[in-house]
Design an enzyme around this catalytic site. Structure first.
Site, PDB file in Angstrom:
ATOM      1  CG  ASN A  86      57.285  43.766  50.655  1.00  0.00           C
ATOM      2  OD1 ASN A  86      57.156  44.074  51.837  1.00  0.00           O
ATOM      3  ND2 ASN A  86      57.857  44.557  49.765  1.00  0.00           N
ATOM      4  CG  HIS A 116      34.921  26.066  49.725  1.00  0.00           C
ATOM      5  ND1 HIS A 116      34.895  25.473  50.963  1.00  0.00           N
ATOM      6  CD2 HIS A 116      35.791  27.112  49.828  1.00  0.00           C
ATOM      7  CE1 HIS A 116      35.694  26.129  51.783  1.00  0.00           C
ATOM      8  NE2 HIS A 116      36.254  27.131  51.118  1.00  0.00           N
ATOM      9  N   GLY A 143      52.626  42.649  43.664  1.00  0.00           N
ATOM     10  CA  GLY A 143      51.784  42.828  44.836  1.00  0.00           C
ATOM     11  C   GLY A 143      50.295  42.728  44.559  1.00  0.00           C
ATOM     12  CB  THR A 166      41.806  31.650  36.843  1.00  0.00           C
ATOM     13  OG1 THR A 166      41.929  32.090  35.479  1.00  0.00           O
ATOM     14  CG2 THR A 166      41.313  32.806  37.696  1.00  0.00           C
ATOM     15  CE  LYS A 167      41.423  29.558  31.331  1.00  0.00           C
ATOM     16  NZ  LYS A 167      41.093  29.837  29.906  1.00  0.00           N
ATOM     17  NE  ARG A 181      41.430  36.769  28.841  1.00  0.00           N
ATOM     18  CZ  ARG A 181      40.488  37.229  29.646  1.00  0.00           C
ATOM     19  NH1 ARG A 181      40.764  38.234  30.466  1.00  0.00           N
ATOM     20  NH2 ARG A 181      39.280  36.696  29.645  1.00  0.00           N
TER      21      ARG A 181
END
Length: 218
Positions: A86, A116, A143, A166-167, A181
């Site tokens: 979308n 970074h 979304g 993040t994992k 999670r």
């Protein structure tokens, strides 16, 4: 070649200087194609698809990314068949973004391959890095979600709207939150309930079409 050193380091997931990437490897072409796509009228979907096929490194059959869209290079994104994203999605592809078949992406989803250094002194030297993102087949990303560098999302999984991933995400599960999670596994009851709902839809539609056809004949 020495002039390709930083570009190759970028794709290898190593530290690099963006300012030292040679003009031949710069992201200008991708930015220009992005601009063309975003300025193409919505009633010209064939033109949009043709430009997207030129923009992305791979763009499978029956794919569509709803403009506006945003990329860094574009050519480092590989998209499978039957893909839909979308509006307002961002592909920050300093490294590869590899997306499988039958993947659905909600609005304002961001794929960030760029990172970074944690050390401020090194970061101030403008060194950066990028790690690939892999999205397997039949994934649905809700979304406003963000997919961070180096992430793999397993087949048939769902990322809830607004998640920050993040994992790595296992296959056949629903994840959500910041950081995302596992909420639960997708199970046999899910398959049964949705297959039943789809069957009911097909039967209702068949009856509706049959009734309409009967009225026309009369």
């Amino acid at each position: 070649m020495a002039e390709d050193f930083d570009y190759q380091s970028m794709l290898a997931g190593e530290l690099y200087l963006a300012s030292d990437i040679s003009a031949h490897h710069q992201s200008t072409k991708g930015k220009m194609l992005q601009q063309k796509i975003n300025q193409t009228p919505f009633d010209q979907p064939e033109t949009i698809v043709a430009l997207e096929a030129e923009l992305f490194g791979q763009f499978g059959k029956h794919g569509f990314v709803q403009p506006p869209l945003y990329v860094d290079y574009g050519r480092h994104v590989e998209i499978g068949e039957h893909f839909y994203a979308n509006m307002d999605c961002l592909f920050l592809d300093v490294n590869r973004i590899i997306i499988g078949d039958h993947v659905m992406v909600g609005p304002r989803v961001s794929f960030y391959t760029a990172g970074h250094p944690i050390d401020a002194a090194i970061r101030s030297q403008e060194l950066e890095f990028g790690l690939p993102i892999i999205v397997k087949d039949h994934v649905w990303i809700g979304g406003n979600s963000t997919i961070l560098p180096g992430i793999t999302i397993g087949a048939r999984s769902i990322v809830a709207a607004g998640s920050v991933v993040t994992k790595d995400v296992p296959e056949d599960c629903i994840v959500g939150g910041n950081p995302a999670r596992v909420i639960r596994k997708i199970n046999d009851k899910d398959h049964h309930d949705w297959q039943e709902a789809a069957q009911q839809y097909r039967e209702k539609k068949s009856r509706a079409l049959g009734a309409a056809h009967s009225i026309i004949k009369e």
